[in-house]
Design a protein around this motif. Sequence first.
Motif, PDB file in Angstrom:
ATOM      1  N   PRO A 243       0.800  -1.228   0.000  1.00  0.00           N
ATOM      2  CA  PRO A 243       0.000   0.000   0.000  1.00  0.00           C
ATOM      3  C   PRO A 243       0.835   1.282   0.000  1.00  0.00           C
ATOM      4  CG  PRO A 243      -0.816  -1.545   1.651  1.00  0.00           C
ATOM      5  CD  PRO A 243       0.487  -2.093   1.150  1.00  0.00           C
ATOM      6  N   SER A 244       1.961   1.252   0.694  1.00  0.00           N
ATOM      7  CA  SER A 244       2.726   2.482   0.870  1.00  0.00           C
ATOM      8  C   SER A 244       4.215   2.171   0.772  1.00  0.00           C
ATOM      9  CB  SER A 244       2.392   3.096   2.241  1.00  0.00           C
ATOM     10  OG  SER A 244       3.178   4.237   2.478  1.00  0.00           O
ATOM     11  N   ALA A 245       4.847   2.663  -0.272  1.00  0.00           N
ATOM     12  CA  ALA A 245       6.266   2.365  -0.494  1.00  0.00           C
ATOM     13  C   ALA A 245       7.158   3.089   0.495  1.00  0.00           C
ATOM     14  CB  ALA A 245       6.654   2.762  -1.923  1.00  0.00           C
ATOM     15  N   HIS A 246       8.224   2.396   0.856  1.00  0.00           N
ATOM     16  CA  HIS A 246       9.238   2.971   1.727  1.00  0.00           C
ATOM     17  C   HIS A 246      10.547   2.972   0.974  1.00  0.00           C
ATOM     18  CE1 HIS A 246      11.933   3.285   5.238  1.00  0.00           C
ATOM     19  NE2 HIS A 246      10.895   3.870   5.815  1.00  0.00           N
ATOM     20  N   MET A 247      11.402   3.910   1.313  1.00  0.00           N
ATOM     21  CA  MET A 247      12.700   4.007   0.622  1.00  0.00           C
ATOM     22  C   MET A 247      13.450   2.674   0.664  1.00  0.00           C
ATOM     23  SD  MET A 247      12.862   7.043  -0.609  1.00  0.00           S
ATOM     24  CE  MET A 247      14.591   7.192  -1.059  1.00  0.00           C
ATOM     25  N   SER A 248      13.311   1.964   1.763  1.00  0.00           N
ATOM     26  CA  SER A 248      14.035   0.692   1.921  1.00  0.00           C
ATOM     27  C   SER A 248      13.499  -0.414   1.013  1.00  0.00           C
ATOM     28  CB  SER A 248      13.978   0.224   3.377  1.00  0.00           C
ATOM     29  OG  SER A 248      12.637   0.018   3.767  1.00  0.00           O
ATOM     30  N   ASP A 249      12.383  -0.169   0.317  1.00  0.00           N
ATOM     31  CA  ASP A 249      11.833  -1.173  -0.601  1.00  0.00           C
ATOM     32  C   ASP A 249      12.557  -1.185  -1.940  1.00  0.00           C
ATOM     33  OD1 ASP A 249       8.514  -0.388   0.574  1.00  0.00           O
ATOM     34  OD2 ASP A 249       9.862  -1.987   1.224  1.00  0.00           O
ATOM     35  N   ALA A 250      13.405  -0.212  -2.176  1.00  0.00           N
ATOM     36  CA  ALA A 250      14.139  -0.161  -3.448  1.00  0.00           C
ATOM     37  C   ALA A 250      15.027  -1.392  -3.573  1.00  0.00           C
ATOM     38  CB  ALA A 250      14.976   1.107  -3.514  1.00  0.00           C
ATOM     39  N   ALA A 251      14.775  -2.174  -4.601  1.00  0.00           N
ATOM     40  CA  ALA A 251      15.467  -3.460  -4.778  1.00  0.00           C
ATOM     41  C   ALA A 251      15.001  -4.058  -6.099  1.00  0.00           C
ATOM     42  CB  ALA A 251      15.140  -4.410  -3.627  1.00  0.00           C
ATOM     43  N   GLU A 252      15.511  -5.255  -6.375  1.00  0.00           N
ATOM     44  CA  GLU A 252      15.009  -5.997  -7.532  1.00  0.00           C
ATOM     45  C   GLU A 252      14.090  -7.108  -7.036  1.00  0.00           C
ATOM     46  OE1 GLU A 252      17.850  -6.929 -10.512  1.00  0.00           O
ATOM     47  OE2 GLU A 252      16.215  -7.270 -11.947  1.00  0.00           O
ATOM     48  N   TYR A 253      12.984  -7.279  -7.726  1.00  0.00           N
ATOM     49  CA  TYR A 253      11.955  -8.235  -7.316  1.00  0.00           C
ATOM     50  C   TYR A 253      11.775  -9.284  -8.408  1.00  0.00           C
ATOM     51  CZ  TYR A 253      10.918  -5.027  -3.547  1.00  0.00           C
ATOM     52  OH  TYR A 253      11.020  -4.244  -2.421  1.00  0.00           O
ATOM     53  N   PHE A 254      11.771 -10.530  -7.980  1.00  0.00           N
ATOM     54  CA  PHE A 254      11.634 -11.640  -8.912  1.00  0.00           C
ATOM     55  C   PHE A 254      10.402 -12.462  -8.571  1.00  0.00           C
ATOM     56  CE2 PHE A 254      15.671 -11.414 -11.088  1.00  0.00           C
ATOM     57  CZ  PHE A 254      16.514 -10.795 -10.178  1.00  0.00           C
ATOM     58  N   CYS A 255       9.600 -12.707  -9.589  1.00  0.00           N
ATOM     59  CA  CYS A 255       8.494 -13.651  -9.480  1.00  0.00           C
ATOM     60  C   CYS A 255       9.004 -15.012  -9.948  1.00  0.00           C
ATOM     61  CB  CYS A 255       7.345 -13.176 -10.363  1.00  0.00           C
ATOM     62  SG  CYS A 255       5.883 -14.209 -10.335  1.00  0.00           S
ATOM     63  N   ALA A 256       8.586 -16.067  -9.284  1.00  0.00           N
ATOM     64  CA  ALA A 256       9.036 -17.401  -9.673  1.00  0.00           C
ATOM     65  C   ALA A 256       7.900 -18.391  -9.525  1.00  0.00           C
ATOM     66  CB  ALA A 256      10.225 -17.843  -8.817  1.00  0.00           C
ATOM     67  N   VAL A 257       7.922 -19.416 -10.354  1.00  0.00           N
ATOM     68  CA  VAL A 257       6.935 -20.477 -10.249  1.00  0.00           C
ATOM     69  C   VAL A 257       7.647 -21.803 -10.105  1.00  0.00           C
ATOM     70  CG1 VAL A 257       5.306 -19.198 -11.670  1.00  0.00           C
ATOM     71  CG2 VAL A 257       6.694 -20.971 -12.724  1.00  0.00           C
ATOM     72  N   ARG A 258       6.945 -22.701  -9.486  1.00  0.00           N
ATOM     73  CA  ARG A 258       7.427 -24.071  -9.383  1.00  0.00           C
ATOM     74  C   ARG A 258       6.277 -24.967  -9.791  1.00  0.00           C
ATOM     75  NH1 ARG A 258       9.481 -27.521  -4.158  1.00  0.00           N
ATOM     76  NH2 ARG A 258       8.296 -29.320  -4.820  1.00  0.00           N
ATOM     77  N   PRO A 259       6.458 -25.739 -10.841  1.00  0.00           N
ATOM     78  CA  PRO A 259       5.360 -26.608 -11.281  1.00  0.00           C
ATOM     79  C   PRO A 259       4.866 -27.488 -10.141  1.00  0.00           C
ATOM     80  CG  PRO A 259       7.138 -26.610 -12.881  1.00  0.00           C
ATOM     81  CD  PRO A 259       7.640 -25.869 -11.677  1.00  0.00           C
ATOM     82  N   SER A 260       3.568 -27.557  -9.943  1.00  0.00           N
ATOM     83  CA  SER A 260       3.017 -28.316  -8.822  1.00  0.00           C
ATOM     84  C   SER A 260       3.206 -29.811  -8.985  1.00  0.00           C
ATOM     85  CB  SER A 260       1.529 -27.997  -8.649  1.00  0.00           C
ATOM     86  OG  SER A 260       0.846 -28.197  -9.861  1.00  0.00           O
ATOM     87  N   SER A 261       3.535 -30.233 -10.195  1.00  0.00           N
ATOM     88  CA  SER A 261       3.721 -31.666 -10.435  1.00  0.00           C
ATOM     89  C   SER A 261       5.159 -32.106 -10.262  1.00  0.00           C
ATOM     90  CB  SER A 261       3.273 -31.992 -11.863  1.00  0.00           C
ATOM     91  OG  SER A 261       4.017 -31.227 -12.786  1.00  0.00           O
ATOM     92  N   SER A 262       6.023 -31.194  -9.847  1.00  0.00           N
ATOM     93  CA  SER A 262       7.457 -31.488  -9.898  1.00  0.00           C
ATOM     94  C   SER A 262       7.990 -32.181  -8.664  1.00  0.00           C
ATOM     95  CB  SER A 262       8.238 -30.201 -10.133  1.00  0.00           C
ATOM     96  OG  SER A 262       8.021 -29.311  -9.056  1.00  0.00           O
ATOM     97  N   GLY A 263       7.140 -32.458  -7.664  1.00  0.00           N
ATOM     98  CA  GLY A 263       7.639 -33.159  -6.489  1.00  0.00           C
ATOM     99  C   GLY A 263       8.483 -32.275  -5.592  1.00  0.00           C
ATOM    100  N   ASN A 264       9.205 -32.914  -4.685  1.00  0.00           N
ATOM    101  CA  ASN A 264       9.916 -32.140  -3.673  1.00  0.00           C
ATOM    102  C   ASN A 264      11.155 -31.437  -4.192  1.00  0.00           C
ATOM    103  OD1 ASN A 264       8.109 -32.744  -1.717  1.00  0.00           O
ATOM    104  ND2 ASN A 264       9.264 -34.457  -0.891  1.00  0.00           N
TER     105      ASN A 264
END
Lengths: 116, 116
Positions: free
Chosen positions: B79-100
């Motif tokens: 909701p409200s950005a802070h200066m300390s939020d400046a960074a790189e953000y990565f979205c990632a997925v893991r196939p649900s069928s891939s096991g542990n």
Amino acid sequence: EPEVTQTPSHQVTQMGQEVILRCVPISNHLYFYWYRQILGQKVEFLVSFYNNEISEKSEIFDDQFSVERPDGSNFTLKIRSTKLEDSAMYFCASSGRSGKSSYEQYFGPGTRLTVT
Amino acid sequence: AQSVTQLGSHVSVSEGALVLLRCNYSSSVPPYLFWYVQYPNQGLQLLLKYTTGATLVKGINGFEAEFKKSETSFHLTKPSAHMSDAAEYFCAVRPSSSGNTGKLIFGQGTTLQVKP
């Protein structure tokens, strides 16, 4: 808080030389991973390791690469004969024992490999 | 093959403004979904994850994300950005069928800049 550590933070090597990147995963974790990120590109999966053997590897992980858990605490990635295109940041990750805790992968700070 | 798309390689917001980082995935079966943050010279830190259950998930540092199956999206908000939020953000997925030992498939990353 437990964390994944990696050494060295930066490695410079000449083309054709062998390098070993070292990682100490979180102590009670069972699953171990290597990823790499070429500058400006996505983080890419290289290999996963469980129960002292490779469980999955990407097409990037060719015969020049190998992984080992030599002593129950370290997890290493070896590149036998480095190429210029191996220059990248290499991340080690580990995840927990079972069930949903195995889904959360904890990453180390990375080793920046520069091949000249 | 599964893929992850993060719309916008750079997002700039003013301090106190809403943060919205977009992530879409391609999968016929809902995967497990993650957001990681990378501060300069540090490793990837898990912000939050979706595996099953409630589609709105809350993470650290005031971030949350909503899984929308119909839109194959997992956008990250704060909701409200802070200066300390400046960074790189990565979205990632893991196939649900891939096991542990399932690998993570990453998006290309979004650099968040927070202006005073």
